[in-house]
Enzyme design. Structure first.
Site, PDB file in Angstrom:
ATOM      1  N   ASP A  62     -13.899  12.891  57.782  1.00 21.15           N
ATOM      2  CA  ASP A  62     -14.603  11.645  57.447  1.00 21.15           C
ATOM      3  C   ASP A  62     -14.471  10.599  58.543  1.00 21.15           C
ATOM      4  O   ASP A  62     -15.449   9.913  58.882  1.00 21.15           O
ATOM      5  CB  ASP A  62     -14.074  11.075  56.122  1.00 21.15           C
ATOM      6  CG  ASP A  62     -14.428  11.944  54.924  1.00 21.15           C
ATOM      7  OD1 ASP A  62     -15.381  12.736  55.029  1.00 21.15           O
ATOM      8  OD2 ASP A  62     -13.739  11.826  53.887  1.00 21.15           O
ATOM      9  N   SER A 146      -3.989  23.862  77.905  1.00 22.93           N
ATOM     10  CA  SER A 146      -2.777  23.696  78.710  1.00 22.93           C
ATOM     11  C   SER A 146      -2.414  25.042  79.290  1.00 22.93           C
ATOM     12  O   SER A 146      -2.749  26.094  78.716  1.00 22.93           O
ATOM     13  CB  SER A 146      -1.625  23.184  77.841  1.00 22.93           C
ATOM     14  OG  SER A 146      -0.379  23.318  78.514  1.00 22.93           O
ATOM     15  N   TYR A 159       2.968  24.018  70.146  1.00 21.43           N
ATOM     16  CA  TYR A 159       2.061  23.497  71.171  1.00 21.43           C
ATOM     17  C   TYR A 159       1.277  24.627  71.844  1.00 21.43           C
ATOM     18  O   TYR A 159       0.056  24.554  71.986  1.00 21.43           O
ATOM     19  CB  TYR A 159       2.869  22.720  72.204  1.00 21.43           C
ATOM     20  CG  TYR A 159       2.033  22.094  73.293  1.00 21.43           C
ATOM     21  CD1 TYR A 159       1.236  20.984  73.037  1.00 21.43           C
ATOM     22  CD2 TYR A 159       2.055  22.610  74.594  1.00 21.43           C
ATOM     23  CE1 TYR A 159       0.470  20.397  74.039  1.00 21.43           C
ATOM     24  CE2 TYR A 159       1.301  22.023  75.600  1.00 21.43           C
ATOM     25  CZ  TYR A 159       0.512  20.929  75.322  1.00 21.43           C
ATOM     26  OH  TYR A 159      -0.250  20.359  76.308  1.00 21.43           O
TER      27      TYR A 159
END
Length: 253
Positions: A62, A146, A159
């Site tokens: 939203d 990355s 990560y």
């Protein structure tokens, strides 16, 4: 795609790689909207470049829809999306403190991977309805992964897996959006001089830079941004993840 007069969105544009990208896009003549969870930081960069700032949680459907509507109202429909928003906490799955809480892993995936997909899908839906440019393009998406997606270190399970997901979505998204003239690329940076790294002692920063084969230093955010602008400009770059790391390959720790 030429930058001049194009409407662009940069997520995570309040600092680091995102802020450098917002500056580079503006320098090329684009009108930039900065989406960032830290609205104060976004406003500071927006004031500097003459863009707009929108507070936004990229993992929330939203809020991103509302942010994109606000950006379109200010600058017209966006043709460029650069996804830089992300988090990078380091934590082992098993440590002296115990097992990693599942919610901590989930939050990294939500911001880095789901957030990237969320912005990508909503941008593509809007861009696909635009008239094509002379090149046949309707839009360009540049994601941020990355080198940890390939050589994740100990403590980077959350990560690294989130960034590997960003790499994994790049080609299938580019193939799907090809019929609409929307290109998708991803940049996988190595060790760059961001706020997180600047907080480290100078000796630690120099040690990290010395690990890079050439040039033996931390990457500069402006160098990341330069690659973003080249991807936007070069219509043949599509479906590719590009490492920008000075030939660095991460060790296990």
């Amino acid at each position: 795609m030429k930058l001049k007069d194009m409407s662009a969105i940069v997520t995570g544009g309040g600092s680091g790689l995102g802020a450098a990208t917002a500056r580079a896009l503006t320098a090329g003549g684009a009108k930039v909207a900065i989406f960032d969870f830290n609205e104060e930081a976004a406003r500071a960069v927006a004031a500097e470049i003459g863009g707009i700032a929108v507070g936004c949680d990229v993992a929330n459907a939203d809020t991103v829809e509302a942010a994109m509507a606000e950006a379109a109202k200010a600058h017209g429909p966006a043709r460029i999306l650069v996804n830089c928003a992300g988090v990078g906490p380091a934590k082992k799955v098993l440590s002296k403190a115990g097992v990693m809480p599942l919610d901590e892993y989930r939050r990294v995936i939500e911001v880095n991977l789901i957030g990237t997909f969320n912005c990508l899908r909503l941008f593509a839906a809007a861009a696909s309805a635009l008239d094509p440019l002379e090149t046949g393009e309707r839009g360009v998406i540049v994601n941020t992964a990355s080198v940890a997606a390939y050589e994740g270190q100990i403590g980077q399970t959350a990560y690294a897996s989130s960034k590997a997901g960003v790499v994994g979505l790049t080609l299938p998204a580019a193939r799907e959006f090809a019929a609409s003239g929307i290109r998708v690329c991803t940049i996988a940076p190595g060790i760059f001089e961001t706020a997180m790294l600047k907080a480290l002692p100078e000796a630690a920063q120099q040690s990290l830079g010395a690990a890079v084969p050439f040039p033996s230093r931390l990457g500069e955010p402006a160098e990341f941004a330069k690659l973003v602008t080249h991807i936007v400009d070069n219509v043949m770059l599509n479906g590719e993840t590009i490492r920008i790391d000075g030939a660095l390959r991460l060790a296990p720790r």
